[in-house]
Structure formats: structure tokens, C-alpha cells
Design a protein around this motif. Sequence first.
Motif, mmCIF file in Angstrom:
data_model
loop_
_atom_site.group_PDB
_atom_site.id
_atom_site.type_symbol
_atom_site.label_atom_id
_atom_site.label_comp_id
_atom_site.label_asym_id
_atom_site.label_seq_id
_atom_site.Cartn_x
_atom_site.Cartn_y
_atom_site.Cartn_z
ATOM 1 N N TYR A 100 -15.135 -10.330 0.516
ATOM 2 C CA TYR A 100 -16.399 -9.838 0.849
ATOM 3 C C TYR A 100 -16.385 -9.813 2.308
ATOM 4 O O TYR A 100 -17.287 -9.310 2.978
ATOM 5 N N LEU A 101 -16.068 -11.146 2.820
ATOM 6 C CA LEU A 101 -16.225 -11.618 4.111
ATOM 7 C C LEU A 101 -14.985 -11.714 4.831
ATOM 8 O O LEU A 101 -13.854 -12.265 4.423
ATOM 9 N N ASP A 102 -15.242 -11.056 6.275
ATOM 10 C CA ASP A 102 -14.080 -11.071 7.269
ATOM 11 C C ASP A 102 -12.694 -10.652 6.428
ATOM 12 O O ASP A 102 -11.805 -11.507 6.583
ATOM 13 N N CYS A 103 -12.429 -9.350 5.846
ATOM 14 C CA CYS A 103 -11.514 -9.072 5.303
ATOM 15 C C CYS A 103 -10.678 -7.981 6.289
ATOM 16 O O CYS A 103 -11.086 -6.999 6.726
ATOM 17 N N PRO A 104 -9.473 -8.414 6.669
ATOM 18 C CA PRO A 104 -8.554 -7.644 7.564
ATOM 19 C C PRO A 104 -8.373 -6.117 6.850
ATOM 20 O O PRO A 104 -8.202 -6.222 5.724
ATOM 21 N N PHE B 275 -7.002 -2.429 2.227
ATOM 22 C CA PHE B 275 -6.517 -3.819 2.205
ATOM 23 C C PHE B 275 -5.874 -4.581 1.182
ATOM 24 O O PHE B 275 -5.516 -3.687 -0.074
ATOM 25 N N THR B 276 -5.201 -5.748 1.472
ATOM 26 C CA THR B 276 -4.181 -6.151 0.575
ATOM 27 C C THR B 276 -4.734 -7.520 0.034
ATOM 28 O O THR B 276 -4.100 -8.368 -0.822
ATOM 29 N N ALA B 277 -5.626 -8.114 0.927
ATOM 30 C CA ALA B 277 -6.379 -9.657 0.536
ATOM 31 C C ALA B 277 -6.526 -9.678 -0.623
ATOM 32 O O ALA B 277 -7.067 -8.888 -1.398
ATOM 33 N N GLU B 278 -6.366 -11.138 -1.341
ATOM 34 C CA GLU B 278 -6.611 -11.578 -2.779
ATOM 35 C C GLU B 278 -6.017 -10.533 -3.747
ATOM 36 O O GLU B 278 -6.583 -10.019 -4.540
ATOM 37 N N ARG B 279 -4.740 -10.274 -3.430
ATOM 38 C CA ARG B 279 -3.989 -9.305 -4.425
ATOM 39 C C ARG B 279 -4.700 -7.890 -4.543
ATOM 40 O O ARG B 279 -4.395 -7.453 -5.427
ATOM 41 N N LEU C 178 0.602 -1.014 -0.042
ATOM 42 C CA LEU C 178 0.004 0.144 -0.079
ATOM 43 C C LEU C 178 0.775 1.143 -0.133
ATOM 44 O O LEU C 178 2.044 1.126 0.479
ATOM 45 N N PRO C 179 0.579 2.155 -0.545
ATOM 46 C CA PRO C 179 1.109 3.400 -0.648
ATOM 47 C C PRO C 179 1.253 4.287 0.546
ATOM 48 O O PRO C 179 0.429 4.227 1.249
ATOM 49 N N LEU D 261 -14.177 6.966 -0.968
ATOM 50 C CA LEU D 261 -14.687 5.786 -0.484
ATOM 51 C C LEU D 261 -14.835 4.820 -1.606
ATOM 52 O O LEU D 261 -15.745 4.852 -2.622
ATOM 53 N N ALA D 262 -13.758 3.757 -1.571
ATOM 54 C CA ALA D 262 -14.042 2.853 -2.756
ATOM 55 C C ALA D 262 -14.185 1.450 -2.472
ATOM 56 O O ALA D 262 -13.385 0.942 -1.672
ATOM 57 N N HIS D 263 -15.260 0.901 -2.716
ATOM 58 C CA HIS D 263 -15.864 -0.120 -2.327
ATOM 59 C C HIS D 263 -15.137 -1.330 -3.199
ATOM 60 O O HIS D 263 -14.749 -1.164 -4.296
ATOM 61 N N LYS D 264 -15.051 -2.620 -2.533
ATOM 62 C CA LYS D 264 -14.834 -3.641 -3.260
ATOM 63 C C LYS D 264 -16.112 -4.235 -4.154
ATOM 64 O O LYS D 264 -15.853 -4.384 -5.523
#
Length: 468
Positions: A172-176, A163-167, A151-152, A215-218
Motif C-alpha cells: 500500500y505504501l511506497d511500492c516500486p 509490481f512484484t512486491a510481496e509476491r 511479470l508477463p 486498471l487493477a488495484h491492490k
Amino acid sequence: MASGYNLRNGVSGMTRREFLHAGAGSLAALAAAGLPGLTRAASAPGPNMVFILSDDHRWDHLGCMGHPFVKTPSMDRLASQGVIFENAFVATSLCSPSRACFLTGQYPHTHGVRNNITPWNDRNVTFLELLKKAGYDTAFIGKWHMPGSGLPRLRGVDRFVSFTAERGQGRYLDCPLYVDGRWRESRREYITEELTDYAIEFIDARRDRPFCLYLAHKAVHHQWTAPEPFKGMYDRISDLKLPPEADPWVGLVDNNITYGMLGRLPDLYRRYCETITALDSEMGRLLEALDSRGLGENTIVVYAGDNGFLWGEHHRVDKRWAYEESIRIPFIVRYPRLVNRPGTRIGDMVLNVDLAPTLLDLAGKAPPRTMEGLSFAPFLSSRQVSWRSAWLYECFKDYPYTVPDIFAVRTRTHKYVETDSPCHPPELYDIVDDPKERRNLVGTEAGANALPALKRELDRLKKEAGII
């Protein structure tokens, strides 16, 4: 082509710099004259700003755009209270380049994020950085998803949540989440709700300065997942109105399998649609938070998607390709102090690169000359404005995907597309007579009449961009 069209800058009768600075000057002049809604935009403190960015939400999947069953009451309400740009596009239909376009006001060939593997350059200047210098409290919350070393360290941001999960795609669920330099476990199971919580917390912070929230959503990116009560809400709809060429297994053929569209297309499409409605619900919660706190009147709210999505059109899925379903996005703006005709629909072509100069313009700050977009602020008050009549679409190879380099010119009436692959010959469409782009006019009499001017236009735009 329209007479007086300036190819270098995309505006009839004036250069891009003249347009930007004339626009900012005209807003200031109107503010001085006391036109409602412009005074705060031209002098400190400026209006609050909330930019909501979704992922893969294409332009026609909203109730207010006539979708036959997708429910988007919050987006529809936003459009009824503001303006909706019915011809909004991205300079590149791909997550990382498009996001950089929104932030910088520049095309991918300028900001350098050409695809999902070329890194973000920390020398890039974002509108958040410029607004921070102008006295704003700023926050970046949500999906970053641009290549680089993690992350920058984003300049000009008071709060950074990502977040950085899944590259970098997130879960969608339980994302650190990475919150202001520290990793935290998710407080909510569903990521759209979690990000909205952080957004509302930022809005609620005690301050004596205006704020700007990015605000940028998945959502609504693959793997589509909606929580209760939205999960399965469209399962009973038998006629999904998918295009006639979209067979149920199109995601598994003709290299489409590389996009991960495993399973039957109708089933995946239902998941996509219900995820849109779940996103809309959280967007409604954020709008309610603004309005209930008395912030709605002096807050600019912009909603947009980072690119469109193909659901079997032209036997393709995903994005990248230069078809309308891929490059066209929802784009809604609400600003009660300036919008004098709520519910207005605007047909002029706006781009993702226009967001940054517009927000700066509305804050009373002249956009820097490095920005390549235009301020659409005059449209919000129903003013007549000289505007672009054509623009350059570019898509660069994104390994391991098999999409070639694509360059296209989109005018008000036509689209001409070239690639660097002999497997994908040129395409030309009359958008007015053939909005679904089913009849390639190359090799026809109509195509022979239109092609020379369009090809010259595309070649000149590419030359000005340094591509040829």
C-alpha cells in the motif's frame, strides 16, 4: 431446473456459440436501424473502455447495496448512471484464477490458472490483445498477480505498469512499479493514488483511436491500509453488523490462521471498510477525469471485484469457499450511449468470464469461440434475453491453505456444493428462503426433493468441463 436449459453452454434454448453470435448480430442490426448508443459499438471507431478491478471487495459492501455504514459515493454514482448486476459471481473465488477469467473469458479449468501457484500460460489470449488488433490503444495498469516467471510479456498492450512486491500482492505504501520494462520508485506514497495517476495519464495521451484501460488495484486486499483522511474513519462505529457467529478471534482458529488474519476481527474489519472508501475516492477522481474531458458519454466503465470475502460467516475468513459472501462480487457498468434506463438493477446471474466477450461485442467484434462467457450487452439497453439458469463454481487446492477442491452448482434458487474431503460433506441451500446459507438441507425432506436434479446438474457440468 428451467426447461430447455442447455447444460453444456448454460443458456436456455440455444448453444453458447449461437447465443454469442446471435447477440453480436443483433447489436449490429439494431445499430444499423439507428438505435441510440449502438452505432459506435458496431462500427469503428468503437467506444472507449475502462475496466476497474478491485481485490477482495465483496458484493454487499457498497452504499448502493445497502451497507449500513460504508461510504462509496463514487460507486453509488456509477450505479445510478448505469446498471448494477446484483447477482454477479466469480467462477473461482481466488485472486489469480479470477483475474485470468476476466482477461480471457474462460474458466480456470480452461485457461489453466487454477490457483495462486499454477502459472499463467503465455498462449492465453486476452481481450486486450484482441482489442489491440481491432484498432484500440491499450493499457494494463496495476496488479497482475498470476504465477509464472515474473511479470508477463503481455501481447497487445501499449502501456504496462505493474509490481512484484510481496509476491505480486504489492504494498500500500511506497511500492516500486514496473513501467514499460523499467523499474521506477513510487511517485506517490499510497499505491491506489499512484495507479490512478498512471490511469489518468494514459487517458490524457494524444490519440486518434479509441482506448481500453485495464486498471487493477491492490485495494482492498489484506494488509488493509487507508491514507488520511480515511484512516480511522469508522473507529467510532460500535455495531459493525458482523454475523452472530463471528467472534473477535475467529481469524486465529480452525485453520483460519493461515490467512494472516492476526488481531481482533472488528479492528481488521474497520480497516477493510475504510480502505474501500479510500478506493472509492480514487475511483471518483478517475471518473471525474473522464467526464471533465468530455469522454464520459462514449466510454464504457466497468467496476468489479475479483472475489468476495468472508468476515466470520460460517466461522470462516478469507475467500475460496463457495458461500455467497465469498463468490459474489460488485459489478457495475456505465455506458451512457447504450444504457437507456440509468439506475437499473439486474438480477440475472453474470460471471467474471462474461466481461471479455461483452467488451468485444460492444466494440463490434464477434467474441472468439474459445471464450466460454456470454455477452451481457443486451441487458444494458433493457432488452429481454435468454440467459443462464445455472453455472459451475470450481476451486482447486491452493497450498499451503487447507481448503479442499470444491465444486458447486449455483442456480437461480439453490446451491449444491461438493468437496474432495470427507471432513467437508456436501451442502445444499435454498438461496431464496435462506440467503445467508445457515440451513444445510442435505438429509432433510426438502433436500431429498431438490438434491437429485442438482447433483445431476453438477456432475454434467463437471463432465463437460473435463473435470470428471
